[in-house]
Enzyme design. Structure first.
Site, PDB file in Angstrom:
ATOM      1  N   THR B  70      47.360  44.575  46.445  1.00 18.28           N
ATOM      2  CA  THR B  70      47.327  45.137  47.544  1.00 18.28           C
ATOM      3  C   THR B  70      48.704  45.521  47.750  1.00 18.28           C
ATOM      4  O   THR B  70      48.989  46.552  48.271  1.00 18.28           O
ATOM      5  CB  THR B  70      46.644  44.493  48.747  1.00 18.28           C
ATOM      6  OG1 THR B  70      45.391  44.541  48.635  1.00 18.28           O
ATOM      7  CG2 THR B  70      46.981  45.146  50.163  1.00 18.28           C
ATOM      8  N   HIS B 196      44.754  37.988  39.863  1.00 23.88           N
ATOM      9  CA  HIS B 196      43.403  37.282  40.089  1.00 23.88           C
ATOM     10  C   HIS B 196      42.472  38.108  39.511  1.00 23.88           C
ATOM     11  O   HIS B 196      41.202  37.470  39.507  1.00 23.88           O
ATOM     12  CB  HIS B 196      43.473  36.723  41.397  1.00 23.88           C
ATOM     13  CG  HIS B 196      43.021  37.868  42.585  1.00 23.88           C
ATOM     14  ND1 HIS B 196      41.699  37.759  42.930  1.00 23.88           N
ATOM     15  CD2 HIS B 196      43.652  38.874  43.113  1.00 23.88           C
ATOM     16  CE1 HIS B 196      41.725  38.855  43.818  1.00 23.88           C
ATOM     17  NE2 HIS B 196      42.922  39.470  43.879  1.00 23.88           N
ATOM     18  N   CYS B 320      24.408  46.237  55.332  1.00 23.11           N
ATOM     19  CA  CYS B 320      23.680  45.381  56.148  1.00 23.11           C
ATOM     20  C   CYS B 320      24.327  44.119  55.647  1.00 23.11           C
ATOM     21  O   CYS B 320      23.537  43.130  55.322  1.00 23.11           O
ATOM     22  CB  CYS B 320      22.404  45.529  55.873  1.00 23.11           C
ATOM     23  SG  CYS B 320      21.641  46.363  54.403  1.00 23.11           S
TER      24      CYS B 320
END
Lengths: 462, 462
Positions: B70, B196, B320
């Protein structure tokens, strides 16, 4: 081999190693996931956060883990500044902060904000009064280290925090150097730490932001770590960091006393063992494991190299090292000698024997460096007064410590009351010539502009 | 236990573990220091950089290590945009990029720049032609993933890179999902990876910036990693990352073939084992270890929970789930069903037995979730045509998959040619009702504004 540079990075604490190994198999999954590997990772992360928050003295939900102390500083400063943008864009820092703080301040200035650097005394300490005076109506944030990383001086954080609180300005404390020894006292608003400074692994910083402090994380959004530290969590390292912080705290009182005695030994004995040395930093309000001194007529890089060959790893704030061309901003702000600068920072467990060996090796090492630089003559008493009332020494193009050596060599050639003018373009001369005058009880008259570099004028007093 | 979520985070590779342990004692010192511990750390860092650069296909001096994938994305995009600021402030991304890319794009928009999102086809792939059309005179940067993280579709990076090269626009490739399998083909300018994801430790990303690409690192200055990744280097983790990348590459060809066969088995057999399933993602141009499907009338969170109880860890792009309220942007951009979404991503070493057990458990698990939701009736053939030509179903306040279940329950109650209007305020309905129509060969007429939520109109065709 004796590693005496714990203030740069401490060797991995056995507890950190153990915790890291134990959590490698449990902590690799994504803690945001609902399956068991994720839940297990989340439990480890939560437990580490609780342990770290307990050691810092904050609530777990006030603390996030960052990828390094530097990133914690960057995120803490930019987030706090943005959170109080409406108040203003003024930042107060001390002149001796870590480069990550000063670089954040520079970024603010580039972006149109303003910065006040609060100066320090010759011991490296800010004065709470001077700090309070720097706070303004439009001050968004103030930053102060808990203790200095180069000279070990402990700052009056509680007093400065009280002044900031009174002015309604949040205070960010860079506690990187002191967190191993205990929580930061006083009413701080944000706090930053770095695990590899306390024997934790690299890759872990921490940022605490007290509830109620306005904070707006900068950079692209990211849901990790309450939105304050982007990127996948490094859970094994975080677990190791928290476990080792707890471990070093458990031995802190005992090690503090033990290492303080050892650094005191260095402080007390180096001036007797090595001629022309200045021990710098506050002799009392200081970190237990750090002692810093500067040696006249010595090239810092060569000294480090020789000490390394003798089995001692230390660092230096001298400009005459290959990694930098200007003297440490800390030594500069203190106005002390930078040439031949040595910082000794003892890791936990350092023994008295290690220190004695160091004290045994140091005098010969310094002497050999001085000899190589032709600086042995300068320690002799000045010869009889000569006739020339003033002299000019051309040290242009010469790197430190040569300009100071040249000055010392000729000061005896002018009569008492006469002057020596040193032409030099090495940045260190600006700091080291006045420092030499202070150490040798000569008068530093001042600096004059010159065609190249600057002209430093010194009057012989004795 | 079978962990089938390697695309989120892969278990630590044995080689990574070994390399990490070996370098904990050698790699903790500051690699910028001149003493032996520092030099030793520097050697490890340099060797890791060479190994990683070799695997990426770039020069060592083009590659820096960051604290995460990121952070590499954030630094790569912000640096490339700043480097080409004079060209313009337009950014092109695909609609199915990782959130770190899309959040960087959103940050640019907030800051006054503009972004074009290039859409994808139903398989999740961009078209090189459409991508090329999005490039403009003022385009500073283009971003494209090498392969999609949710559905495994491999993007036409080489073709897009050629189009970008022709337009003079640098292309940043997010190779996080594919780097384990091989270098990225084509003439990319910047590339990002995350350790990772390939079995390396957390805490390591990498950013490659080809020589000649204009780049201006953002944020406060820092001398580490060529000024592109601030903070103390995490050398043991970096060493482990590089070693494990080399290790997974050595087994890549074999594992690619093996895992591809296993995911192919899931792709082929799930539609027969579970009624009303849509397998999504490109069936051919895809990552070897990823397979994704969505199950009608299933609540994603409950399904994940039941699979976890049965010993399988998978992830879901369904809305959901407790961690999100909107369906995955990837499934949305593809226009495929999001309810009951399951991504299976197999770690290295997954066996055929693991997959068979999964295929054995899945049908019963899906059936039980459907039964609990009262969705068993809907799989029966529609009853005889009834008299009402149109019906309105009020599913306001109902979370997915209820609106779709309600629709399916009543579609048989209108005659062929009649309509059912579903009132719903759950965001997933917007995606899942059209997707249901596509799967059940009914006509999706469109969406009409409603007092609350929206009204989705469906015409019965059969």
């Amino acid at each position: 081999m004796s590693y005496f540079d714990a203030a740069s990075s401490a060797p991995l604490h056995p507890v950190a190693r153990q915790a890291l190994l134990a959590s490698l198999d449990e902590g690799w999954a994504d803690p945001a996931r609902l399956y068991r590997e994720g839940r297990r990772a989340r439990l480890l992360l939560d437990a580490a956060r609780e342990a770290a928050a307990d050691a810092v003295g904050c609530r777990p939900d006030e603390l996030v883990f960052t990828p390094s102390g530097t990133r914690a500083v960057h995120a803490g400063i930019s987030g706090a500044l943005a959170g109080r943008r409406r108040v203003g864009r003024h930042l107060v820092v001390s002149a001796v902060e870590h480069s990550s703080v000063l670089h954040s301040a520079a970024a603010l200035e580039t972006d149109g904000g303003s910065v006040t650097e609060v100066g320090v005394d010759r011991a490296g300490s800010v004065s709470p009064g001077a700090y309070a005076d720097a706070l303004r109506e439009d001050t968004a944030l103030a930053c102060l280290q808990s203790a200095n990383h180069e000279v070990g001086t402990v700052q009056p954080v509680a007093e400065v925090a009280a002044a900031c609180r009174a002015a309604g300005v949040p205070l960010l404390v860079d506690a990187a150097q002191s967190l191993a020894w205990g929580p930061v006292e006083g009413d701080w608003s944000l706090l930053v730490g770095s695990a590899h400074k306390w024997g934790g692994p690299a890759g872990v910083g921490l940022l605490a932001v007290r509830k109620g402090v306005r904070f707006a994380a900068q950079g692209p959004a990211d849901e990790r770590e309450s939105g304050r530290a982007a990127g996948f969590e490094n859970i094994p390292a975080v677990v190791a960091a928290a476990a080792s912080l707890r471990a070093v705290r458990a031995e802190a009182a005992e090690e503090d006393a033990r290492l303080r005695e050892l650094t005191e030994r260095i402080r007390a004995r180096v001036p007797g063992l090595v001629p022309d040395v200045e021990v710098v930093g506050d002799p009392v309000r200081r970190l237990p494991h750090v002692v810093t001194f500067s040696c006249l007529y010595v090239d810092g890089e060569t000294l480090l190299h020789e000490l390394d060959r003798a089995g001692f790893s230390v660092s230096s704030g001298s400009s005459c090292t290959s990694s930098t061309l200007t003297p440490s901003h800390v030594l500069k702000a203190m106005g002390v000698l930078s040439e031949g600068n040595v910082r000794v920072s003892l890791p936990l467990g350092t023994t008295g024997d290690d220190v004695e060996r160091f004290l045994g090796v140091l005098p010969g090492t310094v002497a050999s460096v001085r000899e190589r630089l032709g600086a042995t003559a300068v320690t002799a008493p000045a010869p009889a007064p000569a006739s020339a009332p003033s002299l000019v020494v051309d040290a242009l193009g010469k790197r430190c410590p040569i300009p100071v050596i040249e000055l010392a060599k000729v000061i005896g050639d002018v009569p008492v009351g006469g002057t020596v003018t040193v032409l030099a373009d090495d940045e260190a001369a600006r700091l080291d010539i006045p420092a030499w005058c202070e150490m040798r009880s000569q008068e530093y008259v001042g600096e004059e502009p010159a065609e190249r570099g600057a002209a430093y004028v010194v009057r012989r007093l004795s």
